[in-house]
Design an enzyme around this catalytic site. Sequence first.
Site, PDB file in Angstrom:
ATOM      1  N   LYS A  13      -8.604  -8.537  -2.552  1.00 48.56           N
ATOM      2  CA  LYS A  13      -7.949  -9.340  -1.631  1.00 48.56           C
ATOM      3  C   LYS A  13      -8.702  -9.685  -0.416  1.00 48.56           C
ATOM      4  CE  LYS A  13      -4.085  -6.738  -0.066  1.00 48.56           C
ATOM      5  NZ  LYS A  13      -4.957  -6.008   1.049  1.00 48.56           N
ATOM      6  N   ARG A  88       3.754  -7.326   4.094  1.00 45.16           N
ATOM      7  CA  ARG A  88       3.616  -6.255   3.132  1.00 45.16           C
ATOM      8  C   ARG A  88       4.965  -5.548   2.783  1.00 45.16           C
ATOM      9  NH1 ARG A  88      -1.783  -4.447   4.236  1.00 45.16           N
ATOM     10  NH2 ARG A  88      -2.594  -2.867   3.024  1.00 45.16           N
ATOM     11  N   ARG A 127     -16.511   1.481  -2.258  1.00 41.91           N
ATOM     12  CA  ARG A 127     -16.383   0.554  -1.220  1.00 41.91           C
ATOM     13  C   ARG A 127     -16.922   1.082   0.047  1.00 41.91           C
ATOM     14  NH1 ARG A 127     -11.113  -2.628   0.163  1.00 41.91           N
ATOM     15  NH2 ARG A 127      -9.979  -0.589   1.143  1.00 41.91           N
ATOM     16  N   ARG A 160     -14.239   3.951   4.520  1.00 45.01           N
ATOM     17  CA  ARG A 160     -12.859   3.956   5.185  1.00 45.01           C
ATOM     18  C   ARG A 160     -12.253   5.258   5.078  1.00 45.01           C
ATOM     19  NH1 ARG A 160      -9.699  -1.358   3.935  1.00 45.01           N
ATOM     20  NH2 ARG A 160      -7.973   0.240   3.923  1.00 45.01           N
ATOM     21  N   ARG A 171      -1.425   4.725  -1.281  1.00 44.06           N
ATOM     22  CA  ARG A 171      -1.472   3.353  -0.954  1.00 44.06           C
ATOM     23  C   ARG A 171      -0.956   2.654  -2.104  1.00 44.06           C
ATOM     24  NH1 ARG A 171      -7.281   2.712   0.667  1.00 44.06           N
ATOM     25  NH2 ARG A 171      -6.741   0.500   0.947  1.00 44.06           N
TER      26      ARG A 171
HETATM   27  P1  AMP Z   1      -5.550  -2.747   4.375  1.00 47.36           P
HETATM   28  O1  AMP Z   1      -6.846  -2.781   5.013  1.00 47.36           O
HETATM   29  O2  AMP Z   1      -4.840  -4.254   4.345  1.00 47.36           O
HETATM   30  O3  AMP Z   1      -5.520  -2.061   3.116  1.00 47.36           O
HETATM   31  O4  AMP Z   1      -4.714  -1.866   5.500  1.00 47.36           O
HETATM   32  C1  AMP Z   1      -5.086  -0.542   5.796  1.00 47.36           C
HETATM   33  C2  AMP Z   1      -3.822  -0.010   6.333  1.00 47.36           C
HETATM   34  O5  AMP Z   1      -3.390  -0.536   7.421  1.00 47.36           O
HETATM   35  C3  AMP Z   1      -2.639   0.144   5.296  1.00 47.36           C
HETATM   36  O6  AMP Z   1      -2.845   1.135   4.583  1.00 47.36           O
HETATM   37  C4  AMP Z   1      -1.564   0.420   6.595  1.00 47.36           C
HETATM   38  O7  AMP Z   1      -1.295   1.737   6.984  1.00 47.36           O
HETATM   39  C5  AMP Z   1      -1.852  -0.551   7.585  1.00 47.36           C
HETATM   40  N1  AMP Z   1      -1.343  -2.009   7.511  1.00 47.36           N
HETATM   41  C6  AMP Z   1      -2.238  -3.019   7.480  1.00 47.36           C
HETATM   42  N2  AMP Z   1      -1.472  -4.147   7.115  1.00 47.36           N
HETATM   43  C7  AMP Z   1      -0.075  -3.673   7.400  1.00 47.36           C
HETATM   44  C8  AMP Z   1       1.172  -4.430   7.433  1.00 47.36           C
HETATM   45  N3  AMP Z   1       1.213  -5.774   7.032  1.00 47.36           N
HETATM   46  N4  AMP Z   1       2.325  -3.659   7.746  1.00 47.36           N
HETATM   47  C9  AMP Z   1       2.204  -2.301   7.828  1.00 47.36           C
HETATM   48  N5  AMP Z   1       1.201  -1.706   7.742  1.00 47.36           N
HETATM   49  C10 AMP Z   1      -0.179  -2.464   7.482  1.00 47.36           C
END
Ligand code: AMP
Length: 218
Positions: A13, A88, A127, A160, A171
């Site tokens: 995404k 989320r 990644r 990451r 996750r």
């Molecule tokens: P992502 O890069 O979108 O996979 O986000 C990495 C991490 O950031 C997630 O595993 C959460 O810990 C935090 N995070 C990102 N977006 C949100 C959100 N909308 N609500 C809560 N935590 C978030």
Amino acid sequence: MNIVFLGPPGAGKGTQAQRLAAKLGIPQVSTGAILRRAVDEGTPMGRRAKSLMDAGQLVPDEILTELIRDALARPDARDGVVFDGYPRNEAQAAVLDRLLSNIDRRVDAVVLVDAPEEVIVARLAGRRSCPRCGAVFHLEAAPPERPGKCDMCGANLIQRDDDGPETIRDRMKVYREWTAGLEERYGRAGLLLKVDGSGGTPDEVFDLVCDAVEGRRR
Ligand code: AMP
């Protein structure tokens, strides 16, 4: 247009949101990227978020509300935003509806990029991403031109902290528990556009995303 990208971690995404935002000339608001930057800079928000992010858990809603409010106030967000990683959960979806309706806007489309679990695990393991500009690469599927260097800005690529196998599983669990329900919410509202993120190359998946979004704009 205000477009939300939904999907389990690793389905693609972020990559697709980045491309669509560039094509539409509107900003991509990646909450994960903003939070990672705050962690790296050691801001108070970053310090609060770090342990939760490392464990693959959600960061508190009120932190995200602030981020989204700031993002919507940016001048370049006037014509729309591609939301990547937000909302989320149900509470965040309700906040987004409210913040958008305050400025006479709404969610126009929700792109769900989905993929089976085994594809996701393989993808996340390979990644690599750019800590400076957020570009995403993959050791096999989309390698950078110079190993370890970002094609866009030349910074050193990193893996990451939350892309290790244990955290990936956490996750996914968090996605199923909190976020997957939003597919139904947006489906009921007639906004959900489903795209198979596992079939082809990033370019092929992007064609599917564009077709789906174009169909909605017509
Ligand atoms: P992502 O890069 O979108 O996979 O986000 C990495 C991490 O950031 C997630 O595993 C959460 O810990 C935090 N995070 C990102 N977006 C949100 C959100 N909308 N609500 C809560 N935590 C978030």
